[in-house]
Design a protein around this motif. Structure first.
Motif, PDB file in Angstrom:
ATOM      1  N   ILE A 115       0.941  -1.358   0.071  1.00  0.00           N
ATOM      2  CA  ILE A 115       0.000   0.000   0.222  1.00  0.00           C
ATOM      3  C   ILE A 115       1.013   1.490   0.011  1.00  0.00           C
ATOM      4  CG2 ILE A 115      -1.836   1.095   1.104  1.00  0.00           C
ATOM      5  CD1 ILE A 115      -2.637  -1.412   2.382  1.00  0.00           C
ATOM      6  N   GLN A 116       0.611   2.157  -0.746  1.00  0.00           N
ATOM      7  CA  GLN A 116       1.368   3.414  -1.000  1.00  0.00           C
ATOM      8  C   GLN A 116       0.274   4.714  -1.071  1.00  0.00           C
ATOM      9  OE1 GLN A 116       4.034   2.766  -4.710  1.00  0.00           O
ATOM     10  NE2 GLN A 116       2.828   0.753  -4.530  1.00  0.00           N
ATOM     11  N   ARG A 117       0.946   5.652  -0.494  1.00  0.00           N
ATOM     12  CA  ARG A 117       0.157   6.694  -0.330  1.00  0.00           C
ATOM     13  C   ARG A 117       1.013   8.164  -0.863  1.00  0.00           C
ATOM     14  NH1 ARG A 117      -3.638   8.853   0.619  1.00  0.00           N
ATOM     15  NH2 ARG A 117      -4.213   9.484   2.766  1.00  0.00           N
ATOM     16  N   ARG A 118       0.204   9.122  -1.257  1.00  0.00           N
ATOM     17  CA  ARG A 118       0.600  10.313  -1.578  1.00  0.00           C
ATOM     18  C   ARG A 118      -0.220  11.596  -1.328  1.00  0.00           C
ATOM     19  NH1 ARG A 118       0.783  10.775  -8.347  1.00  0.00           N
ATOM     20  NH2 ARG A 118      -1.598  10.744  -8.470  1.00  0.00           N
ATOM     21  N   ALA A 119      -0.050  12.662  -1.115  1.00  0.00           N
ATOM     22  CA  ALA A 119      -0.859  13.921  -0.992  1.00  0.00           C
ATOM     23  C   ALA A 119      -1.441  14.340  -2.008  1.00  0.00           C
ATOM     24  CB  ALA A 119      -0.359  14.678   0.006  1.00  0.00           C
ATOM     25  N   VAL A 120      -2.645  14.817  -2.366  1.00  0.00           N
ATOM     26  CA  VAL A 120      -3.255  15.153  -3.648  1.00  0.00           C
ATOM     27  C   VAL A 120      -3.867  16.523  -3.405  1.00  0.00           C
ATOM     28  CG1 VAL A 120      -4.619  15.051  -5.624  1.00  0.00           C
ATOM     29  CG2 VAL A 120      -3.444  12.771  -4.589  1.00  0.00           C
ATOM     30  N   ALA A 121      -3.371  17.763  -3.488  1.00  0.00           N
ATOM     31  CA  ALA A 121      -3.675  19.158  -3.255  1.00  0.00           C
ATOM     32  C   ALA A 121      -5.144  19.384  -3.932  1.00  0.00           C
ATOM     33  CB  ALA A 121      -2.513  20.022  -3.668  1.00  0.00           C
ATOM     34  N   GLN A 122      -5.381  19.328  -5.016  1.00  0.00           N
ATOM     35  CA  GLN A 122      -6.525  19.556  -5.774  1.00  0.00           C
ATOM     36  C   GLN A 122      -7.240  18.397  -6.504  1.00  0.00           C
ATOM     37  OE1 GLN A 122      -5.642  23.498  -7.261  1.00  0.00           O
ATOM     38  NE2 GLN A 122      -7.060  24.426  -5.750  1.00  0.00           N
ATOM     39  N   PRO A 123      -7.575  17.258  -5.936  1.00  0.00           N
ATOM     40  CA  PRO A 123      -8.179  16.209  -6.904  1.00  0.00           C
ATOM     41  C   PRO A 123      -9.244  16.613  -7.855  1.00  0.00           C
ATOM     42  CG  PRO A 123      -8.888  15.918  -4.532  1.00  0.00           C
ATOM     43  CD  PRO A 123      -8.021  16.970  -4.584  1.00  0.00           C
ATOM     44  N   ALA A 124      -9.457  16.078  -8.950  1.00  0.00           N
ATOM     45  CA  ALA A 124     -10.456  16.233  -9.857  1.00  0.00           C
ATOM     46  C   ALA A 124     -11.888  16.226  -9.185  1.00  0.00           C
ATOM     47  CB  ALA A 124     -10.358  15.414 -11.045  1.00  0.00           C
ATOM     48  N   THR A 125     -12.882  17.124  -9.593  1.00  0.00           N
ATOM     49  CA  THR A 125     -14.216  16.846  -8.892  1.00  0.00           C
ATOM     50  C   THR A 125     -14.695  15.767  -9.595  1.00  0.00           C
ATOM     51  OG1 THR A 125     -14.113  19.346  -8.831  1.00  0.00           O
ATOM     52  CG2 THR A 125     -16.469  18.026  -9.089  1.00  0.00           C
ATOM     53  N   LEU A 126     -15.461  14.998  -9.030  1.00  0.00           N
ATOM     54  CA  LEU A 126     -16.129  13.636  -9.512  1.00  0.00           C
ATOM     55  C   LEU A 126     -17.559  13.813  -9.218  1.00  0.00           C
ATOM     56  CD1 LEU A 126     -14.324  10.867  -7.433  1.00  0.00           C
ATOM     57  CD2 LEU A 126     -13.796  11.955  -9.680  1.00  0.00           C
ATOM     58  N   HIS A 127     -18.117  13.172 -10.308  1.00  0.00           N
ATOM     59  CA  HIS A 127     -19.723  13.190 -10.377  1.00  0.00           C
ATOM     60  C   HIS A 127     -20.203  12.604  -8.997  1.00  0.00           C
ATOM     61  CE1 HIS A 127     -20.004  14.250 -14.587  1.00  0.00           C
ATOM     62  NE2 HIS A 127     -18.835  13.666 -14.862  1.00  0.00           N
ATOM     63  N   PRO A 128     -21.179  13.394  -8.220  1.00  0.00           N
ATOM     64  CA  PRO A 128     -21.989  12.428  -7.144  1.00  0.00           C
ATOM     65  C   PRO A 128     -22.301  11.217  -7.321  1.00  0.00           C
ATOM     66  CG  PRO A 128     -22.613  15.051  -7.755  1.00  0.00           C
ATOM     67  CD  PRO A 128     -21.929  14.461  -9.016  1.00  0.00           C
ATOM     68  N   GLY A 129     -21.722  10.415  -6.308  1.00  0.00           N
ATOM     69  CA  GLY A 129     -22.191   8.945  -6.491  1.00  0.00           C
ATOM     70  C   GLY A 129     -21.039   8.085  -6.788  1.00  0.00           C
ATOM     71  N   THR A 130     -20.138   8.463  -7.536  1.00  0.00           N
ATOM     72  CA  THR A 130     -18.866   7.774  -8.173  1.00  0.00           C
ATOM     73  C   THR A 130     -18.328   6.978  -7.239  1.00  0.00           C
ATOM     74  OG1 THR A 130     -18.582   9.566  -9.851  1.00  0.00           O
ATOM     75  CG2 THR A 130     -16.749   7.920  -9.460  1.00  0.00           C
ATOM     76  N   CYS A 131     -18.202   5.683  -7.533  1.00  0.00           N
ATOM     77  CA  CYS A 131     -17.584   4.642  -6.710  1.00  0.00           C
ATOM     78  C   CYS A 131     -16.573   3.994  -7.353  1.00  0.00           C
ATOM     79  CB  CYS A 131     -18.474   3.642  -5.972  1.00  0.00           C
ATOM     80  SG  CYS A 131     -19.299   2.310  -6.978  1.00  0.00           S
ATOM     81  N   LYS A 132     -16.578   4.118  -8.714  1.00  0.00           N
ATOM     82  CA  LYS A 132     -15.606   3.284  -9.577  1.00  0.00           C
ATOM     83  C   LYS A 132     -15.273   4.256 -10.884  1.00  0.00           C
ATOM     84  CE  LYS A 132     -15.016  -0.713  -9.433  1.00  0.00           C
ATOM     85  NZ  LYS A 132     -15.278  -2.159  -9.313  1.00  0.00           N
ATOM     86  N   ILE A 133     -14.034   4.445 -11.188  1.00  0.00           N
ATOM     87  CA  ILE A 133     -13.609   5.057 -12.385  1.00  0.00           C
ATOM     88  C   ILE A 133     -12.946   4.020 -13.383  1.00  0.00           C
ATOM     89  CG2 ILE A 133     -12.677   7.065 -13.530  1.00  0.00           C
ATOM     90  CD1 ILE A 133     -12.560   8.412 -10.763  1.00  0.00           C
ATOM     91  N   THR A 134     -13.519   3.845 -14.275  1.00  0.00           N
ATOM     92  CA  THR A 134     -13.095   2.697 -15.372  1.00  0.00           C
ATOM     93  C   THR A 134     -12.456   3.399 -16.490  1.00  0.00           C
ATOM     94  OG1 THR A 134     -13.323   0.636 -16.403  1.00  0.00           O
ATOM     95  CG2 THR A 134     -15.047   1.951 -16.380  1.00  0.00           C
ATOM     96  N   TYR A 135     -11.325   3.352 -16.843  1.00  0.00           N
ATOM     97  CA  TYR A 135     -10.648   3.950 -18.008  1.00  0.00           C
ATOM     98  C   TYR A 135     -10.790   3.167 -19.515  1.00  0.00           C
ATOM     99  CZ  TYR A 135      -8.968   7.890 -15.440  1.00  0.00           C
ATOM    100  OH  TYR A 135      -9.018   9.029 -14.647  1.00  0.00           O
ATOM    101  N   THR A 136     -11.353   3.937 -20.321  1.00  0.00           N
ATOM    102  CA  THR A 136     -11.402   3.156 -21.702  1.00  0.00           C
ATOM    103  C   THR A 136     -10.390   3.545 -22.391  1.00  0.00           C
ATOM    104  OG1 THR A 136     -12.656   5.126 -22.675  1.00  0.00           O
ATOM    105  CG2 THR A 136     -14.134   3.577 -21.579  1.00  0.00           C
ATOM    106  N   SER A 137      -9.613   2.541 -23.204  1.00  0.00           N
ATOM    107  CA  SER A 137      -8.249   2.902 -23.919  1.00  0.00           C
ATOM    108  C   SER A 137      -8.739   3.889 -25.034  1.00  0.00           C
ATOM    109  CB  SER A 137      -7.777   1.498 -24.221  1.00  0.00           C
ATOM    110  OG  SER A 137      -8.623   0.966 -25.043  1.00  0.00           O
TER     111      SER A 137
END
Length: 482
Positions: A115-137
């Motif tokens: 397990i690794q961690r890092r600080a993220v100052a300003q993460p991108a705003t997500l759509h409300p209710g998002t629990c998974k982000i799947t990336y399409t190639s």
């Protein structure tokens, strides 16, 4: 009222003593799974994790961490191993990942085993209710993040359980990477919701490497070892197994439901599978609809179609033939506005026959010949790669009097006459306007390394056109002079 996550875990609790997950000698019952998920959920919460990327090989740990993010109410972002290093960096950055589980990555500090961690100052705003982000190639640019809520994913899984109920699937083998949404939902969530046993193996043992590398003997060994009731296959994997069976190599007699999707499937290939007695059922889906949309079933099946819509959604066609879906949809692409309206345009063209959806190909890939005929190249390309001499094919015919195919031979010593015979065999089953009138031998295979295919094997059509435009122009000029 229970949340979607609470309902899921309550359902899994009903199967307490039954085996839920198996990876070699390691097994977990449903009761043990729930205990492990709760413990990992607590670890993530103690670390104050918010957005968790999974960069693990297929195995029990992948499933446990995925479920732990649901249990903790966090955002899970599967990180495909077949993405390039640049694409993986893009995913970690664009999603604002603050917790990475898996191999070390620049900018992250280890806080526990794996397990690794890092600080993220300003993460991108997500759509409300998002629990998974799947990336399409995708086929151009960087991968796009598709934001999904849990209810949409579980609706697909529940419909899949219902669709395959008559086959009484008790053992599913995950062949595709778990970072693929299709395997994640149809190969993990659906079997678990049915109380089945999910068999897990490292991708190397399955025989898959990168986006398209296949070690067929390893895959056959994995199938014999697991004796699964169900599998999910991409068209090329089905082609490999059908070819193996036709050459006398044994496939497990245990198979009850083999779903195939993720790309156009040739009707000829499905007929070959039928002749072998393989229980193959074609389906169709996309990440933007939380995976599966249509599926053939034992009770309702039509070869050449992708099946009827799953029970929780509706499908209709726009005036131009584009497939529209209602009832299962993404919250939106990461960094873009939520889609408007109830019906989601898929970008795929098709028609319906007695409720069965028949796909033609991607709307953006369709070309118009010099004689005004519309051609969907995926249709022809899928038929070409059914021929043993042809490994890959790209068809181009925009504004041309004849269609030109660029062919990658399956074997380096394949003769021109063998390629021509393969083209002739395909042409006999095609209308004139869709036939391959001319062809070129490719300089090299289409791959992500040379920019001619995506990391999951889809053709980069613009790159192929740029590379072969001059050769096509010359070939057509010779044809006119002749």
């Amino acid at each position: 009222m229970r949340s979607a996550a609470e309902s899921l875990f309550a359902r899994l609790a009903e199967f307490g003593p039954q085996t839920a997950l198996a990876e070699g000698e390691r097994t977990l019952t449903y009761a043990e799974l729930l205990g492990a998920v709760a413990a990992r959920s607590e670890r993530l919460q103690r670390l104050d994790a918010r957005r968790v990327a999974l960069a693990l090989d297929n195995g029990i740990d992948w499933v446990l961490w995925d479920l732990a993010t649901l249990h903790a109410g966090l955002v899970c972002v599967p990180l495909p191993a077949f993405f390039s290093a640049e694409q993986q960096r893009h995913v970690l950055g664009s999603a604002g990942i603050d917790c990475l589980i898996g191999a070390p990555a620049p900018g992250f500090a280890s806080v526990a085993d794996g397990i690794q961690r890092r600080a993220v100052a300003q993460p991108a705003t997500l759509h409300p209710g998002t629990c998974k982000i799947t990336y399409t190639s995708g086929t151009t640019g960087q991968p796009k993040g598709v934001c999904l809520d849990l209810a949409s994913q579980l609706a697909v899984a529940a419909s899949l359980v219902e669709a395959g109920a008559s086959r009484e699937v008790q053992r599913h083998l995950c062949v595709l990477p778990l970072a693929t949404l299709l395997e994640n939902i149809a190969g993990v969530y659906a079997p678990l919701m049915a109380g089945a046993r999910v068999e897990l193996m490292a991708m190397a043992r399955i025989g898959l490497s990168g986006a398209s590398g296949l070690d067929l003997p390893r895959l056959l060994q994995a199938l014999q070892a697991a004796q699964p009731h169900s599998l999910i296959l991409l068209p090329q994997l089905l082609l490999a197994l059908v070819g193996a069976a036709e050459r006398g190599m044994p496939l497990p007699a245990s198979l009850r439901f083999v779903a195939v999707g993720g790309g156009r499937v040739s009707a000829q290939l499905l007929q070959r599978a039928e002749a072998l007695g393989l229980p193959v059922f074609e389906g169709y889906g996309l990440s933007e609809c939380a995976s599966v949309v249509c599926l053939n079933t034992p009770e309702q099946r039509r070869i050449g179609s992708t099946g009827k819509p799953l029970g929780h959604l509706q499908v209709r066609l726009a005036e131009d033939g584009e497939v529209l879906v209602k009832g299962a949809r993404m919250l939106g692409y990461l960094g873009e506005p939520a889609p408007a309206g109830d019906w989601l345009g898929t970008g795929d063209l098709g028609h319906c026959e007695d409720g069965f959806l028949v796909l033609h190909g991607r709307k953006k890939h369709q070309f118009i010949t010099a004689y005004g005929r519309n051609v969907n190249p995926e249709w022809v390309e899928a038929e070409l790669v059914q021929q043993l001499p042809i490994a890959q094919a790209w068809l181009h015919g925009e504004a041309l009097p004849g269609n030109v195919a660029v062919l990658v031979p399956r074997f380096a010593d394949t003769a021109e006459a063998q390629l021509q015979a393969a083209v002739d065999a395909v042409n006999r089953g095609l209308p004139d306007y869709a036939r391959v009138h001319h062809w070129l031998r490719a300089d090299e295979p289409f791959s992500a390394a040379n920019g001619l295919a995506t990391t999951n094997g889809r053709l980069r059509r613009t790159a192929l056109f740029d590379l072969y435009q001059a050769a096509i122009t010359e070939l057509m000029a010779e044809g006119v002079q002749a």
